[in-house]
Design an enzyme around this catalytic site. Structure first.
Site, PDB file in Angstrom:
ATOM      1  N   SER A 196     138.971 -27.183  47.588  1.00  0.00           N
ATOM      2  CA  SER A 196     138.617 -27.991  48.752  1.00  0.00           C
ATOM      3  C   SER A 196     139.025 -29.439  48.544  1.00  0.00           C
ATOM      4  O   SER A 196     138.914 -29.975  47.447  1.00  0.00           O
ATOM      5  CB  SER A 196     137.117 -27.930  49.023  1.00  0.00           C
ATOM      6  OG  SER A 196     136.785 -28.727  50.149  1.00  0.00           O
TER       7      SER A 196
ATOM      8  N   LYS B 144     133.147 -21.054  48.171  1.00  0.00           N
ATOM      9  CA  LYS B 144     134.062 -21.828  49.019  1.00  0.00           C
ATOM     10  C   LYS B 144     133.849 -21.474  50.492  1.00  0.00           C
ATOM     11  O   LYS B 144     133.909 -22.342  51.372  1.00  0.00           O
ATOM     12  CB  LYS B 144     135.514 -21.555  48.611  1.00  0.00           C
ATOM     13  CG  LYS B 144     136.568 -22.236  49.510  1.00  0.00           C
ATOM     14  CD  LYS B 144     136.366 -23.741  49.585  1.00  0.00           C
ATOM     15  CE  LYS B 144     137.581 -24.488  50.108  1.00  0.00           C
ATOM     16  NZ  LYS B 144     138.194 -24.016  51.330  1.00  0.00           N
TER      17      LYS B 144
ATOM     18  N   HIS C 216     130.825 -23.299  51.567  1.00  0.00           N
ATOM     19  CA  HIS C 216     131.240 -24.700  51.734  1.00  0.00           C
ATOM     20  C   HIS C 216     131.881 -24.899  53.095  1.00  0.00           C
ATOM     21  O   HIS C 216     131.555 -25.834  53.832  1.00  0.00           O
ATOM     22  CB  HIS C 216     132.222 -25.081  50.622  1.00  0.00           C
ATOM     23  CG  HIS C 216     132.999 -26.350  50.876  1.00  0.00           C
ATOM     24  ND1 HIS C 216     134.067 -26.411  51.767  1.00  0.00           N
ATOM     25  CD2 HIS C 216     132.871 -27.597  50.369  1.00  0.00           C
ATOM     26  CE1 HIS C 216     134.537 -27.638  51.792  1.00  0.00           C
ATOM     27  NE2 HIS C 216     133.842 -28.379  50.957  1.00  0.00           N
ATOM     28  N   ASN C 217     132.802 -24.017  53.465  1.00  0.00           N
ATOM     29  CA  ASN C 217     133.497 -24.159  54.743  1.00  0.00           C
ATOM     30  C   ASN C 217     132.554 -23.950  55.919  1.00  0.00           C
ATOM     31  O   ASN C 217     132.702 -24.592  56.957  1.00  0.00           O
ATOM     32  CB  ASN C 217     134.655 -23.177  54.817  1.00  0.00           C
ATOM     33  CG  ASN C 217     135.845 -23.614  53.980  1.00  0.00           C
ATOM     34  OD1 ASN C 217     135.713 -24.451  53.089  1.00  0.00           O
ATOM     35  ND2 ASN C 217     137.009 -23.071  54.263  1.00  0.00           N
TER      36      ASN C 217
ATOM     37  N   GLU D  26     130.781 -27.066  56.286  1.00  0.00           N
ATOM     38  CA  GLU D  26     131.761 -27.989  56.865  1.00  0.00           C
ATOM     39  C   GLU D  26     131.835 -27.811  58.385  1.00  0.00           C
ATOM     40  O   GLU D  26     131.855 -28.791  59.138  1.00  0.00           O
ATOM     41  CB  GLU D  26     133.119 -27.715  56.231  1.00  0.00           C
ATOM     42  CG  GLU D  26     134.275 -28.533  56.764  1.00  0.00           C
ATOM     43  CD  GLU D  26     135.588 -28.080  56.145  1.00  0.00           C
ATOM     44  OE1 GLU D  26     136.555 -27.841  56.910  1.00  0.00           O
ATOM     45  OE2 GLU D  26     135.662 -27.947  54.904  1.00  0.00           O
TER      46      GLU D  26
END
Length: 481
Positions: free
Chosen positions: A128, A182, A185-186, A189
């Site tokens: 990222s 991840k 995380h996205n 986001e």
């Protein structure tokens, strides 16, 4: 001399990762299916550096020191499997294949098993930070074959972002754990971006603020407890002018794209029964935005209120900041609930405080806020919900009224705020000792004999009522999602 690592796929991210690795003292070999792109890279950004451009996969393999480490920066999905198929006949026991794309974590788990069965090692690493992060220091989330960590750790931790001298990279866990984190995380986001967009929308539609005025607000917020990469780039975006001096943002079509990681987070949340409501609304907000032509027709046909604001503007802007912070608390809370549930479901020993530490630098959701999460899990590693931590409990307590005030004004004036709304709905639902699910269970028992528990009996004991007098005593089997 042999190269320390090879990389296949020199698109925007791959090219910058190669340059990052080389700048940290590593020799890198690269291959791309486009010979023209490879030659251009070799004659420009890679010229004079310890970067070897290879015009075949075999040449790449031959250029690498043992155990070979080959990183794939290709589109997620079939392309990854296709490259793996090319590599398999050329590799030897102990060689390491690394997938640095946004692969779906079940695919990574499958590939880990497939390569380990062949005596090879496989690492799925979430990367990222975008183009700039890849070049200057990304956040890295590696997982997969644990035996590969000692070999890839020196490279990954050297190229990763650093916060207080600590690399934003640590081993996440087995199977597809790295790509799973991840994905979360996205998802966070998606939530952060949508929340900022909704606050921006309220500013312009309800308060009639100009881009310059909004820039000044975000400038203040970028130095407050809201300080984050996304707040900072929003501040900067609002300051950019088109060729004629007018705000460029006003000329960008309101039709959002997505690549699928948000959707994966939502479907995974459904699989493990986590109320990922804010991130889900953020995904659907993008879907709704893509219906641009339909929305244009509907805007001329469907009635709604004309936005009108008469309260104290400065106080309301302060409430907007509190609303954004409160909703951010909920977004991260839900993301961490998803990680915790998946950790149990897949038997992954995830370090939740460590993950927050990895996200403090390099990545898109980096913010001062993440240090608070790290501290919360340091205080209580088995924390069930971030909102129960003293800091988060106090923070939501001091900001929730701002969120309620903003929602009252936005909804009353017809401004869509799905992510902000879902944040408050989750908070009020989570803190509610008595939800109307008792009626829901009665309905389920009425039409399907699905049974229910009683408040005056021991938990785990189930009852069925013959509501109509025409049914029997037979109850349906119990099940839950």
């Amino acid at each position: 001399m042999k190269s320390h690592i090879g990389l296949i796929g020199i698109g925007v991210m791959g090219e910058n990762l190669v340059l990052n690795m080389e700048s940290k003292g590593f020799r890198v070999s690269v291959f791309d299916q486009s010979g023209a792109r490879l030659d251009q890279f070799g004659s420009t950004r890679a010229a004079g550096k310890r970067i070897q451009c290879c015009h075949s996969v075999q040449a790449l393999i031959d250029s690498l020191a043992l155990p070979r480490k080959i990183m794939l920066m290709v589109p997620a999905g079939q392309a990854v499997d296709d490259v793996i198929a090319l590599l398999l006949p050329l590799l030897e026991n102990g060689d390491i294949v690394i997938d640095g794309g946004n692969s779906h974590f079940p695919d990574t788990s499958r590939r880990v098993q497939m390569l380990e069965d062949r005596g090879l090692l496989y690492v799925g690493v979430g990367v990222s930070g975008g183009e700039e992060g890849a070049l200057l220091g990304p956040s890295l989330m590696p997982g997969g074959s644990a035996a590969a960590w000692d070999s890839v750790k020196p490279i990954f931790q050297a190229i990763a972002a650093k916060v207080d001298g600590v690399a934003c990279c640590e081993w996440i866990g087995e199977e597809g754990a790295g790509h799973f984190v991840k994905m979360v995380h996205n998802g966070i986001e998606y939530g952060d971006m949508q929340l900022i967009c909704e606050v921006y929308d309220v500013m312009r539609k309800l308060l009639g603020m100009t881009a310059a005025e909004m820039h000044e607000v975000f400038k203040v917020w970028s130095e407050s407890e809201l300080k984050s990469y996304l707040i900072e780039i929003t501040r900067d975006i609002l300051a950019v002018r088109d060729e004629d001096g007018l705000p460029l943002l006003d000329r960008i079509l309101d039709k959002a794209g997505q690549k699928g990681t948000g959707k994966w987070a939502v479907t995974t949340a459904l699989d493990v029964a986590v109320p990922l409501t804010l991130i889900t609304e953020s995904v659907f907000a993008r879907v709704l935005s893509a219906m641009k032509d339909e929305r244009l027709v509907a805007s001329a046909l469907l009635p709604g209120p004309v936005p009108e604001f008469s309260a104290d503007r400065r106080a309301f802007i302060d409430a907007l900041g509190k609303a954004l912070y409160a909703a951010k608390l909920i977004s991260y809370t839900q993301g961490y609930q998803l990680m915790q549930a998946a950790g149990k479901a897949f038997s992954w020993n995830l370090n939740y405080g460590g993950i927050a530490s990895i996200w403090r630098g390099g990545c898109i959701i980096r913010s001062v806020f993440l240090g608070r999460i790290q501290a919360a899990f340091a205080r209580k590693p088995d924390l069930d919900n971030l909102l129960l931590d003293p800091f988060f409990r106090e923070s939501i307590g001091s900001t929730q009224q701002g969120l309620r005030h903003v929602l009252t004004q936005a909804i009353g004036n017809g401004i869509p705020v799905p992510a902000l709304s879902s944040a408050l709905a989750y908070y009020d639902g989570y803190r509610c000792a008595n939800l109307p699910a008792n009626l829901l269970q009665a309905q389920r028992d009425f039409f399907g004999a699905h049974q229910y528990e009683r408040t005056d009996k021991a938990r785990g004991t189930y009852f069925h009522t013959n509501w109509t007098g025409r049914g029997g005593d037979t109850a349906s089997s119990l099940y839950s999602v």
